[in-house]
Scaffold this motif. Structure first.
Motif, short mmCIF file in Angstrom:
data_model
loop_
_atom_site.label_atom_id
_atom_site.label_comp_id
_atom_site.label_asym_id
_atom_site.label_seq_id
_atom_site.Cartn_x
_atom_site.Cartn_y
_atom_site.Cartn_z
N GLY A 230 -62.10 -4.18 51.44
CA GLY A 230 -61.45 -2.90 51.76
C GLY A 230 -60.19 -3.07 52.60
O GLY A 230 -59.11 -2.64 52.19
N PRO A 231 -60.27 -3.69 53.80
CA PRO A 231 -59.06 -3.92 54.60
C PRO A 231 -58.03 -4.80 53.90
O PRO A 231 -56.83 -4.59 54.03
CB PRO A 231 -59.60 -4.60 55.87
CG PRO A 231 -61.04 -4.21 55.93
CD PRO A 231 -61.49 -4.10 54.51
N TYR A 232 -58.52 -5.79 53.17
CA TYR A 232 -57.62 -6.68 52.44
C TYR A 232 -56.86 -5.88 51.37
O TYR A 232 -55.65 -6.07 51.19
CB TYR A 232 -58.43 -7.80 51.79
CG TYR A 232 -57.59 -8.85 51.08
CD1 TYR A 232 -57.19 -10.00 51.75
CD2 TYR A 232 -57.24 -8.71 49.74
CE1 TYR A 232 -56.44 -10.98 51.11
CE2 TYR A 232 -56.48 -9.67 49.09
CZ TYR A 232 -56.09 -10.81 49.77
OH TYR A 232 -55.34 -11.77 49.14
N GLN A 233 -57.57 -5.00 50.66
CA GLN A 233 -56.96 -4.20 49.60
C GLN A 233 -55.88 -3.27 50.15
O GLN A 233 -54.82 -3.10 49.54
CB GLN A 233 -58.04 -3.39 48.86
CG GLN A 233 -57.52 -2.45 47.78
CD GLN A 233 -56.99 -3.20 46.56
OE1 GLN A 233 -57.19 -4.40 46.42
NE2 GLN A 233 -56.32 -2.48 45.68
N THR A 360 -56.09 -13.94 53.95
CA THR A 360 -54.70 -13.46 53.90
C THR A 360 -53.72 -14.62 53.98
O THR A 360 -52.70 -14.64 53.29
CB THR A 360 -54.43 -12.48 55.05
OG1 THR A 360 -55.47 -11.49 55.08
CG2 THR A 360 -53.10 -11.78 54.87
N ALA A 361 -54.03 -15.61 54.81
CA ALA A 361 -53.19 -16.80 54.91
C ALA A 361 -53.13 -17.54 53.57
O ALA A 361 -52.08 -18.07 53.18
CB ALA A 361 -53.71 -17.72 56.00
N SER A 362 -54.24 -17.55 52.85
CA SER A 362 -54.28 -18.19 51.53
C SER A 362 -53.30 -17.50 50.58
O SER A 362 -52.62 -18.17 49.78
CB SER A 362 -55.70 -18.12 50.95
OG SER A 362 -56.62 -18.75 51.79
N PHE A 363 -53.23 -16.19 50.67
CA PHE A 363 -52.30 -15.41 49.85
C PHE A 363 -50.86 -15.84 50.13
O PHE A 363 -50.08 -16.08 49.20
CB PHE A 363 -52.50 -13.93 50.17
CG PHE A 363 -51.56 -12.99 49.48
CD1 PHE A 363 -51.89 -12.46 48.24
CD2 PHE A 363 -50.36 -12.62 50.06
CE1 PHE A 363 -51.03 -11.59 47.59
CE2 PHE A 363 -49.49 -11.76 49.42
CZ PHE A 363 -49.83 -11.24 48.18
#
Length: 378
Positions: A230-233, A360-363
């Motif tokens: 949810g927060p990532y989206q 998020t860092a992976s992104f």
């Protein structure tokens, strides 16, 4: 060329860029605000579920597309009557993918998405190839209005699945534009002779690009659950809005790159603006997100970290425009493979050890890796 002709050409470019820019701002503004609004409507868990469903739809839609997006832009801009042949192929492939999707997911809304997606995307990029920028913008805005209206209406009755159904149905009113393409050209598979390598590379590249766009959501949902997704989206949706400018530029420049007309100055301006947006997002996220989305406080870090990917992502988009315009699609293909590989490894390693921040860092690392590869090979 006379001064008058130079002035005329300048205003024509300005008009076309304005048409693409304004229509994209309006259309993506409508959808961007809508998807972000849904965060407050659905809450963290519901928004995570929606993000997962959208990732599934985007992936199966790309499988049905036969690489229509850049194929149509490049060849139609060169004056080739390829529309009916491509339209026929994607309609068949979308029907097959839709039937398979129904049996896999047991969801009618997901099953009809591939057909709607290929109808709308095919006619849109046919218009871009024709450099019919005004009509392109007009139909894109109309589709977004239909999507929001249907999604909100059907949500009242079917919940999250109603949003998905409204999204899928919003593409179908534009089938009349595909009918026009069939009338103006004919199905002729011989026209594909000599283009199969480019089309195949373009198709695989498009599929991998969409997988690259969605693989994180498809993995986070089963591995970490909706409370993490949810927060990532929400962070990803904000990132998508921030990427609006480079996407506008590529839609304008790709037809011109296809015929060798570079737009270096425009691309430099786009990068400068992206730098400004990055600074604004990093400073503004801690103030704005807790105020508007109190349930999504964890998204602050997501947005700040993801914003670091704006510049490499923008450069990758602009490099891809030049490479696809010169039919060097294989390089873009390998760039996508590198991005997917990096983000998958990152989810299993950084995500496991550092949770949402690691994901998020992976992104960001994946976007940087893709950019570096394209920069070296360009």
């Amino acid at each position: 060329m006379s001064p008058f002709d130079n002035l005329k050409e300048y205003f024509l470019h300005a008009k076309n860029l304005t048409a693409v820019g304004i229509s994209n701002v309006i259309a993506n503004g409508i959808s961007g605000i809508f998807w972000i609004y849904l965060a407050s409507l659905l809450g963290v868990e519901g928004y995570g579920e929606l993000g997962y469903l959208l990732a599934i739809m985007g992936t199966i839609g790309s499988l049905a597309s036969f690489g229509t997006i850049n194929t149509l832009i490049v060849y139609v801009s060169k004056g080739e009557k390829i529309q009916a042949t491509i339209f026929f192929i994607v309609l068949i492939s979308a029907t097959i993918i839709g039937i398979i999707s129904y049996f896999v997911f047991q969801n009618e809304a997901i099953a009809i998405y591939p057909l709607g997606y290929v109808i709308f995307s095919s006619v849109l990029f046919d218009l871009l190839g024709r450099k019919s920028f005004v009509n392109y913008g007009k139909y894109m805005i109309i589709q977004r209005v239909i999507m929001v209206s249907l999604a909100l209406l059907l949500y009242q009755q079917y919940g999250i699945n109603g949003i998905v159904l409204g999204y899928s149905l919003s593409f179908f009113p534009f089938i009349f534009l595909m009918y026009r393409g069939f009338k103006e050209s004919r199905i002729d598979f011989s026209i594909l002779r000599g283009k199969t390598v480019f089309i195949t590379n373009n198709y695989v590249t498009h599929v991998l690009k969409i997988i690259y766009l969605n693989i994180d959501k498809l993995m986070i949902f089963p591995l970490f659950g909706t409370m993490v997704l949810g927060p990532y989206q929400l962070g990803f949706q904000i990132f998508s809005i921030a990427m609006l400018l480079p996407n506008i530029v590529i839609q304008y420049t790709l037809p011109h790159d296809a015929i060798g007309a570079k737009n270096i100055k425009l691309k430099k301006i786009a990068i400068i603006v992206c730098i400004i947006i990055t600074v604004f997002v990093i400073l503004g996220a801690p103030i704005i997100i807790p105020e508007i989305f109190p349930e999504f406080k964890e998204s602050v870090k997501v947005v700040q970290i993801m914003s670091l990917a704006l510049i490499p992502s923008s450069l990758s988009v602009l490099y891809s425009s030049e490479l696809l315009g010169s039919e060097r699609s294989k390089i873009v293909l390998f760039g996508a493979i590198i991005g997917i590989s990096v983000i998958v490894i990152g989810i299993f390693t950084l995500g496991k050890h550092y949770g949402l921040v690691g994901l998020t860092a992976s992104f960001v690392i994946a976007k940087i890796a893709e950019f570096l590869f394209l920069h070296i090979k360009k």
